[in-house]
Design a protein around this motif. Structure first.
Motif, PDB file in Angstrom:
ATOM      1  N   GLU A 132       0.840  -1.206   0.000  1.00 34.39           N
ATOM      2  CA  GLU A 132       0.000   0.000   0.000  1.00 34.39           C
ATOM      3  C   GLU A 132       0.870   1.248   0.000  1.00 34.39           C
ATOM      4  O   GLU A 132       0.578   2.225  -0.710  1.00 34.39           O
ATOM      5  N   ARG A 133       1.930   1.238   0.802  1.00 33.43           N
ATOM      6  CA  ARG A 133       2.796   2.413   0.857  1.00 33.43           C
ATOM      7  C   ARG A 133       3.501   2.630  -0.470  1.00 33.43           C
ATOM      8  O   ARG A 133       3.652   3.768  -0.937  1.00 33.43           O
ATOM      9  N   VAL A 134       3.963   1.560  -1.099  1.00 36.28           N
ATOM     10  CA  VAL A 134       4.612   1.690  -2.406  1.00 36.28           C
ATOM     11  C   VAL A 134       3.644   2.268  -3.432  1.00 36.28           C
ATOM     12  O   VAL A 134       4.006   3.142  -4.226  1.00 36.28           O
ATOM     13  N   ALA A 135       2.383   1.809  -3.391  1.00 35.08           N
ATOM     14  CA  ALA A 135       1.386   2.328  -4.328  1.00 35.08           C
ATOM     15  C   ALA A 135       1.146   3.812  -4.100  1.00 35.08           C
ATOM     16  O   ALA A 135       1.029   4.594  -5.059  1.00 35.08           O
ATOM     17  N   GLN A 136       1.085   4.222  -2.840  1.00 33.89           N
ATOM     18  CA  GLN A 136       0.894   5.638  -2.535  1.00 33.89           C
ATOM     19  C   GLN A 136       2.078   6.462  -3.007  1.00 33.89           C
ATOM     20  O   GLN A 136       1.916   7.570  -3.534  1.00 33.89           O
ATOM     21  N   GLN A 137       3.287   5.944  -2.803  1.00 30.52           N
ATOM     22  CA  GLN A 137       4.475   6.670  -3.246  1.00 30.52           C
ATOM     23  C   GLN A 137       4.511   6.792  -4.762  1.00 30.52           C
ATOM     24  O   GLN A 137       4.891   7.849  -5.294  1.00 30.52           O
ATOM     25  N   MET A 138       4.111   5.743  -5.464  1.00 30.41           N
ATOM     26  CA  MET A 138       4.085   5.811  -6.923  1.00 30.41           C
ATOM     27  C   MET A 138       3.042   6.821  -7.395  1.00 30.41           C
ATOM     28  O   MET A 138       3.277   7.569  -8.352  1.00 30.41           O
ATOM     29  N   GLU A 139       1.900   6.840  -6.730  1.00 30.37           N
ATOM     30  CA  GLU A 139       0.870   7.816  -7.087  1.00 30.37           C
ATOM     31  C   GLU A 139       1.356   9.231  -6.828  1.00 30.37           C
ATOM     32  O   GLU A 139       1.109  10.148  -7.616  1.00 30.37           O
ATOM     33  N   HIS A 140       2.072   9.414  -5.718  1.00 32.33           N
ATOM     34  CA  HIS A 140       2.612  10.733  -5.399  1.00 32.33           C
ATOM     35  C   HIS A 140       3.638  11.163  -6.436  1.00 32.33           C
ATOM     36  O   HIS A 140       3.653  12.317  -6.893  1.00 32.33           O
ATOM     37  N   LEU A 141       4.525  10.243  -6.828  1.00 33.39           N
ATOM     38  CA  LEU A 141       5.544  10.577  -7.816  1.00 33.39           C
ATOM     39  C   LEU A 141       4.934  10.910  -9.174  1.00 33.39           C
ATOM     40  O   LEU A 141       5.488  11.705  -9.925  1.00 33.39           O
ATOM     41  N   ALA A 142       3.790  10.301  -9.464  1.00 37.06           N
ATOM     42  CA  ALA A 142       3.140  10.556 -10.749  1.00 37.06           C
ATOM     43  C   ALA A 142       2.557  11.958 -10.822  1.00 37.06           C
ATOM     44  O   ALA A 142       2.342  12.486 -11.918  1.00 37.06           O
ATOM     45  N   SER A 143       2.278  12.574  -9.673  1.00 39.54           N
ATOM     46  CA  SER A 143       1.636  13.880  -9.667  1.00 39.54           C
ATOM     47  C   SER A 143       2.496  14.980  -9.058  1.00 39.54           C
ATOM     48  O   SER A 143       2.103  16.146  -9.092  1.00 39.54           O
ATOM     49  N   HIS A 144       3.653  14.631  -8.502  1.00 40.00           N
ATOM     50  CA  HIS A 144       4.480  15.625  -7.825  1.00 40.00           C
ATOM     51  C   HIS A 144       5.887  15.657  -8.406  1.00 40.00           C
ATOM     52  O   HIS A 144       6.363  14.676  -8.983  1.00 40.00           O
ATOM     53  N   ASP A 145       6.531  16.792  -8.228  1.00 38.60           N
ATOM     54  CA  ASP A 145       7.917  16.963  -8.642  1.00 38.60           C
ATOM     55  C   ASP A 145       8.830  16.287  -7.631  1.00 38.60           C
ATOM     56  O   ASP A 145       8.708  16.516  -6.416  1.00 38.60           O
ATOM     57  N   GLY A 146       9.748  15.463  -8.109  1.00 37.30           N
ATOM     58  CA  GLY A 146      10.584  14.690  -7.211  1.00 37.30           C
ATOM     59  C   GLY A 146      11.550  15.522  -6.390  1.00 37.30           C
ATOM     60  O   GLY A 146      11.899  15.146  -5.273  1.00 37.30           O
ATOM     61  N   LEU A 147      11.996  16.663  -6.898  1.00 35.80           N
ATOM     62  CA  LEU A 147      12.979  17.482  -6.190  1.00 35.80           C
ATOM     63  C   LEU A 147      12.345  18.362  -5.127  1.00 35.80           C
ATOM     64  O   LEU A 147      12.792  18.390  -3.978  1.00 35.80           O
ATOM     65  N   THR A 148      11.303  19.078  -5.497  1.00 36.38           N
ATOM     66  CA  THR A 148      10.742  20.087  -4.596  1.00 36.38           C
ATOM     67  C   THR A 148       9.527  19.601  -3.817  1.00 36.38           C
ATOM     68  O   THR A 148       9.149  20.211  -2.819  1.00 36.38           O
ATOM     69  N   GLY A 149       8.896  18.523  -4.272  1.00 34.90           N
ATOM     70  CA  GLY A 149       7.716  18.019  -3.580  1.00 34.90           C
ATOM     71  C   GLY A 149       6.431  18.716  -3.943  1.00 34.90           C
ATOM     72  O   GLY A 149       5.358  18.317  -3.465  1.00 34.90           O
ATOM     73  N   CYS A 150       6.475  19.751  -4.775  1.00 33.54           N
ATOM     74  CA  CYS A 150       5.230  20.396  -5.192  1.00 33.54           C
ATOM     75  C   CYS A 150       4.672  19.667  -6.420  1.00 33.54           C
ATOM     76  O   CYS A 150       5.265  18.719  -6.919  1.00 33.54           O
ATOM     77  N   LEU A 151       3.525  20.093  -6.887  1.00 30.08           N
ATOM     78  CA  LEU A 151       2.893  19.441  -8.026  1.00 30.08           C
ATOM     79  C   LEU A 151       3.772  19.561  -9.273  1.00 30.08           C
ATOM     80  O   LEU A 151       4.541  20.512  -9.411  1.00 30.08           O
ATOM     81  N   ASN A 152       3.639  18.583 -10.188  1.00 28.56           N
ATOM     82  CA  ASN A 152       4.371  18.703 -11.439  1.00 28.56           C
ATOM     83  C   ASN A 152       3.535  19.490 -12.459  1.00 28.56           C
ATOM     84  O   ASN A 152       2.419  19.916 -12.180  1.00 28.56           O
ATOM     85  N   ARG A 153       4.096  19.666 -13.651  1.00 26.95           N
ATOM     86  CA  ARG A 153       3.458  20.528 -14.666  1.00 26.95           C
ATOM     87  C   ARG A 153       2.090  19.990 -15.079  1.00 26.95           C
ATOM     88  O   ARG A 153       1.105  20.733 -15.131  1.00 26.95           O
ATOM     89  N   SER A 154       2.017  18.711 -15.390  1.00 24.73           N
ATOM     90  CA  SER A 154       0.742  18.170 -15.878  1.00 24.73           C
ATOM     91  C   SER A 154      -0.343  18.233 -14.812  1.00 24.73           C
ATOM     92  O   SER A 154      -1.503  18.531 -15.119  1.00 24.73           O
ATOM     93  N   THR A 155       0.011  17.994 -13.559  1.00 22.58           N
ATOM     94  CA  THR A 155      -0.987  18.054 -12.485  1.00 22.58           C
ATOM     95  C   THR A 155      -1.423  19.490 -12.248  1.00 22.58           C
ATOM     96  O   THR A 155      -2.604  19.756 -11.979  1.00 22.58           O
ATOM     97  N   THR A 156      -0.492  20.434 -12.334  1.00 24.87           N
ATOM     98  CA  THR A 156      -0.847  21.849 -12.177  1.00 24.87           C
ATOM     99  C   THR A 156      -1.807  22.285 -13.268  1.00 24.87           C
ATOM    100  O   THR A 156      -2.813  22.964 -13.005  1.00 24.87           O
ATOM    101  N   ASP A 157      -1.516  21.897 -14.502  1.00 25.04           N
ATOM    102  CA  ASP A 157      -2.410  22.241 -15.611  1.00 25.04           C
ATOM    103  C   ASP A 157      -3.797  21.630 -15.410  1.00 25.04           C
ATOM    104  O   ASP A 157      -4.819  22.290 -15.634  1.00 25.04           O
ATOM    105  N   ALA A 158      -3.832  20.375 -14.984  1.00 31.17           N
ATOM    106  CA  ALA A 158      -5.119  19.713 -14.770  1.00 31.17           C
ATOM    107  C   ALA A 158      -5.904  20.369 -13.654  1.00 31.17           C
ATOM    108  O   ALA A 158      -7.130  20.522 -13.737  1.00 31.17           O
ATOM    109  N   LEU A 159      -5.210  20.768 -12.590  1.00 27.68           N
ATOM    110  CA  LEU A 159      -5.892  21.421 -11.470  1.00 27.68           C
ATOM    111  C   LEU A 159      -6.449  22.780 -11.877  1.00 27.68           C
ATOM    112  O   LEU A 159      -7.572  23.146 -11.491  1.00 27.68           O
TER     113      LEU A 159
END
Length: 405
Positions: free
Chosen positions: A210-237
């Motif tokens: 479960e934790r691995v799945a959550q981390q993968m979901e987080h990485l798919a929507s967040h920037d790995g360096l800064t922890g904020c949203l990535n470009r595609s998620t920001t555009d979608a939001l």
């Protein structure tokens, strides 16, 4: 009614063998999960411990008891270490290593005790080793993955069964004259304790997945360096917030709240990388994000849209509110060094921002709003940098905008 202890030992051996095999297969796909490896080491120790207890017919009884109980105790310690790695993301506590010599010495001395007293002491020892694991789950994991609650409950049941076993051994010593003596009390408490441990192992494996799945979901929507949203998620939001405002208007609600979108860009950031190195540049980006997030509301969203460019979605915010917020961020960034380089020199940067606002009664698209913010940022850059510009406040610098509205 009596329970045949040798049969229980064989059953538990098979159960822990199955769990060990399953965790071994899981490790192939999760090679970088040290907590899973540690739990599996605990399973191997438990397997070896049960095998030593069962092998008393082939070796001296005292050696079988010391090796069997010692290996089981090491397995329980490994479970504590695995939970510590999962929940605290840190190396196992030192006591889990320092206690081991005393543990072996104590078990060696217990062989001279009567069987019933020895059973009570070993049961309390096992329960005591499980107590830190239960505390870790209650303190640090109860609100995380749901399966961690199952781990905590099953470990707690194992502790309870071991406690009952100790009390029963002291109260009914005639049922504990031999390790292999058939007895309802001895067999039932033994079975309940280690079946609960088996259940905790399967639940722990599920918690890791479960934790691995959550981390993968987080990485798919967040920037790995800064922890904020990535470009595609920001555009979608941004598009989602605009669609929600449109639905509210169509439903006959109020005119709708304004939505501000901001593009921020760190000034001359390339020079930071060139002069101080990319690691220092990464530290500057992280420090900037931390400063910005400290000033945002829970409904605001910050995303990294480029190398040193960030997008900020501000629901329910008009131009004046956005300007006040961005001025606060700009002044904080310019006021103090965001990082130090390898030689200890402070690194200071400034930030420019372009604000575009979608009024509550406007049907502007996300691309169009993004383009307006980009035009305002362009004006801030060409106006001297380290400043905030709002689209439409002055004669904007002409820049290409998306055609859709």
């Amino acid at each position: 009614m009596q329970l045949h202890t040798p049969t229980l030992l064989v059953t538990l051996l098979l159960g822990f063998a199955l769990l060990t095999l399953e965790l071994g297969v899981a490790q192939r796909g999760l090679r970088a999960r040290p907590e899973l490896r540690r739990w599996n080491l605990g399973n191997w120790a438990m397997l070896a411990g049960f095998a030593m207890l069962f092998a008393r017919v082939l070796m001296p009884e005292w050696l079988s008891l010391v090796l069997g109980n010692g290996l089981i105790a090491l397995g329980l310690i490994a479970y504590v270490q695995a939970l510590h790695r999962l929940l605290r993301e840190a190396a196992p506590p030192r006591w889990t290593r320092r206690i081991q010599p005393a543990l072996w010495l104590g078990l060696a001395l217990l062989v001279f005790w009567p069987q019933s007293l020895r059973t009570a002491a070993v049961s309390l020892l096992f329960a005591g080793l499980l107590a830190p694991a239960v505390w870790l789950v209650l303190r640090h994991g109860w609100r995380d993955e749901r399966s961690l609650r199952t781990v905590g409950v099953t470990l707690g049941l194992a502790m309870l069964a071991l406690g009952v076993r100790a009390v029963h051994a002291l109260g009914v010593p005639e049922d504990y004259q031999s390790v292999m003596q058939p007895s309802l009390g001895q067999g039932a408490t033994f079975m309940m304790a280690f079946l609960a441990l088996l259940g905790s192992g399967f639940a722990f494996q599920l918690a890791v997945f479960e934790r691995v799945a959550q981390q993968m979901e987080h990485l798919a929507s967040h920037d790995g360096l800064t922890g904020c949203l990535n470009r595609s998620t920001t555009d979608a939001l941004l598009a989602h917030e605009l669609r929600r405002a449109r639905r509210e208007r169509q439903a006959g609600g109020p005119a709708g709240r304004p939505l501000a979108f901001v593009l921020l860009d760190l000034d001359h950031f390339k020079q930071v990388n060139d002069r101080h190195g990319h690691r220092t540049g990464d530290a500057v980006l992280q420090a900037f994000v931390a400063i910005a997030k400290q000033r945002l509301r829970g409904s605001d969203a910050l995303g990294r849209t480029g190398g040193e460019e960030f997008g900020l979605v501000l629901p329910g915010t008009d131009a004046d509110g956005a300007r006040v917020l961005l001025e606060s961020i700009r002044q904080a960034v310019a006021a103090a060094p965001l990082a130090t380089d390898e030689s200890g020199r402070p690194v200071q940067v400034t930030v420019s921002a372009g604000i575009a606002v979608a009024p509550g009664d406007a049907g502007i698209s996300a691309d169009r709003l993004y383009g307006r913010a980009d035009q305002a940022l362009y004006e801030a850059k060409h106006g001297g940098r380290n400043r905030v510009e709002v689209y439409g406040d002055s004669n904007p610098v002409q820049a290409a905008l998306p055609l859709n509205t």
